[in-house]
Design an enzyme around this catalytic site. Structure first.
Site, PDB file in Angstrom:
ATOM      1  N   GLU A 185      -1.556  -3.242  -6.762  1.00 57.34           N
ATOM      2  CA  GLU A 185      -2.337  -2.185  -7.402  1.00 57.34           C
ATOM      3  C   GLU A 185      -1.478  -0.942  -7.620  1.00 57.34           C
ATOM      4  O   GLU A 185      -1.730  -0.141  -8.510  1.00 57.34           O
ATOM      5  CB  GLU A 185      -3.560  -1.829  -6.563  1.00 57.34           C
ATOM      6  CG  GLU A 185      -3.232  -1.216  -5.217  1.00 57.34           C
ATOM      7  CD  GLU A 185      -4.463  -0.976  -4.374  1.00 57.34           C
ATOM      8  OE1 GLU A 185      -5.450  -1.693  -4.565  1.00 57.34           O
ATOM      9  OE2 GLU A 185      -4.436  -0.066  -3.534  1.00 57.34           O
ATOM     10  N   GLY A 204       0.823  -1.194   0.000  1.00 60.21           N
ATOM     11  CA  GLY A 204       0.000   0.000   0.000  1.00 60.21           C
ATOM     12  C   GLY A 204       0.862   1.252   0.000  1.00 60.21           C
ATOM     13  O   GLY A 204       2.082   1.199  -0.143  1.00 60.21           O
TER      14      GLY A 204
END
Length: 430
Positions: free
Chosen positions: A237, A214
């Protein structure tokens, strides 16, 4: 074969003429992060007659004049993730948030029926007539399929990247050139707490693990502690400088991944010039739509998937608040839950959610009996796996309420453990 350069010249115009295609009352879907159309936004702000325009986008990476209190009367920002540059707008009620798991965003775009315009910054066209969406792929494919008009802003500073992130000139309605410098994000020096948390996580990360990180100094520090691992893979991501450091250290080879072998896979990138140069024309780094990168079913099939994310508060039930401090909006769901769920279903996988044990010079505990009133629960207690502070790792998955409470108290700051124990007794947890 068509002459794509001739077609390019026919569609080429200015930022001002592109902004002239925007009508009052339009709904615009803008590609986010480094692929935000900065030039178009500036030209729109400079049109005094333009108002009542809604702009949907995800991560805003810099201060843009269109996302300011002064512009809020004319341009309504629908934020799909609260970044540091839109936080004040959202907290003041001058913008609105769209709650959704990151991996579901393309489906949400498809369900909308009112996007007049899709706008994105792209890298320059190649000889075959293709542009790259560069550092962001997340909703690009869904956006170009859904919007009535497609505006492309060609920025030569954007790296050209690979993956499912290309658009052909035949799909574009209008093109203009805007050489806008990219915002840069470099890692900050790690604190002792960052490294303590990073080392605790690294001890549980095996060789050949597949890594997701993250945003923030704690995930970055955890990555820095993995440099001695072997044959790590990247499926994430967000691609960051911390991941590039792992690649350069030789820890990442992507050789053992069951999907996209020898490729680092992401849906967007934030970094500095060194990271942008690495991404440019590099076939070993691929950008894919977020409903691929964050597909829980796909993630669960990846052995040894390691998910490392941050949060604001965790209560003794195991509920994780990563988006707000009470009702005060601070961030967004992002893909935390997508990867938490994927990692816990992965054979040999682990989901780590980390936070400093305390804040404000040890006067506030991040481990609390119950979340502050109005807090947004990001990760449900049933999803939470491992919570980490500088004092240790609390294993929650497969534990009773009593065992969870005791484990979380053990990793709280020592100043708060006695009080937490008494409050847990009052709540009949222990």
């Amino acid at each position: 074969m068509p002459n794509w350069q001739e077609i390019y010249q026919k569609k080429l115009t200015s930022a001002q003429e592109a902004a002239g295609l925007i009508n009052c009352g339009d709904n615009i879907l803008a590609l986010s992060a480094l692929s935000h159309p900065q030039g178009l936004f500036q030209a729109m702000v400079e049109r005094p007659d333009l108002r009542d325009v809604s702009i949907s986008s995800l991560y805003v990476p810099a201060e843009y004049p269109i996302f300011t209190p002064e512009a809020a009367e004319r341009f309504r920002h629908i934020s799909w993730f609260c970044s540091p540059f839109t936080r004040k707008l959202l907290q003041a009620g001058l913008a609105v948030q769209m709650p959704c798991f990151y991996g579901h965003y393309p489906q949400l775009v498809q369900e909308y029926d009112n996007f007049e315009v899709f706008a994105a910054a792209v890298s320059p066209m190649d000889k075959h007539g293709y542009f790259s969406f560069s550092c962001t792929a997340d909703i690009a494919m869904a956006g170009i399929d859904k919007a009535k008009k497609i505006i492309l802003e060609v920025n030569p500073y954007l790296p050209r990247t690979f993956g499912q992130n290309l658009i052909h000139i035949s799909r574009a309605d209008i093109i203009f050139e805007a050489p806008c410098q990219l915002p840069e994000f470099s890692m900050r020096p790690f604190s002792e707490k960052d490294l303590a948390i990073g080392n605790l996580i690294a001890e549980m990360v095996p060789d050949e693990a597949i890594i997701q990180l993250g945003i923030g100094s704690i995930p970055d520090a955890a990555a820095s502690c993995l440099k001695d691992k072997r044959d790590l893979g990247i499926h994430t991501e967000l691609f960051t400088e911390a991941m590039l450091n792992l690649i350069e250290a030789g820890a990442v080879t992507n050789a053992k991944k069951p999907f996209d072998r020898y490729k680092s896979v992401t849906t967007f990138l934030l970094g500095n010039r060194r990271v942008y140069d690495y991404a440019d024309n590099n076939p070993s780094l691929e950008f894919h739509p977020v409903d691929y990168t964050n597909d829980v079913h796909l993630l669960s099939q990846m052995p040894k998937l390691i998910s490392i994310n941050g949060c604001v508060q965790v209560d003794l039930w195991g509920q994780v608040a990563s988006e707000s401090i009470g009702p005060k909006l601070y961030s967004g769901s992002g893909g935390q839950v997508d990867f938490v769920r994927g990692a816990v279903q992965s054979p040999g996988g682990h989901s780590f959610i980390a936070t400093y044990a305390s804040a404000k010079e040890d006067t506030l505990s991040a481990i609390v009996p119950t979340l502050a009133p109005g807090s947004i629960v990001t990760t449900l207690r049933n999803d939470a796996d491992k919570i980490v502070t500088e004092y240790g790792i609390a294993q929650l998955r497969g534990k009773t309420v009593r065992e969870r409470a005791l484990a979380l108290i053990s990793i709280a700051h020592p100043n708060f453990r006695e009080e937490l124990t008494e409050q847990a007794k009052t709540l009949k947890m222990i």
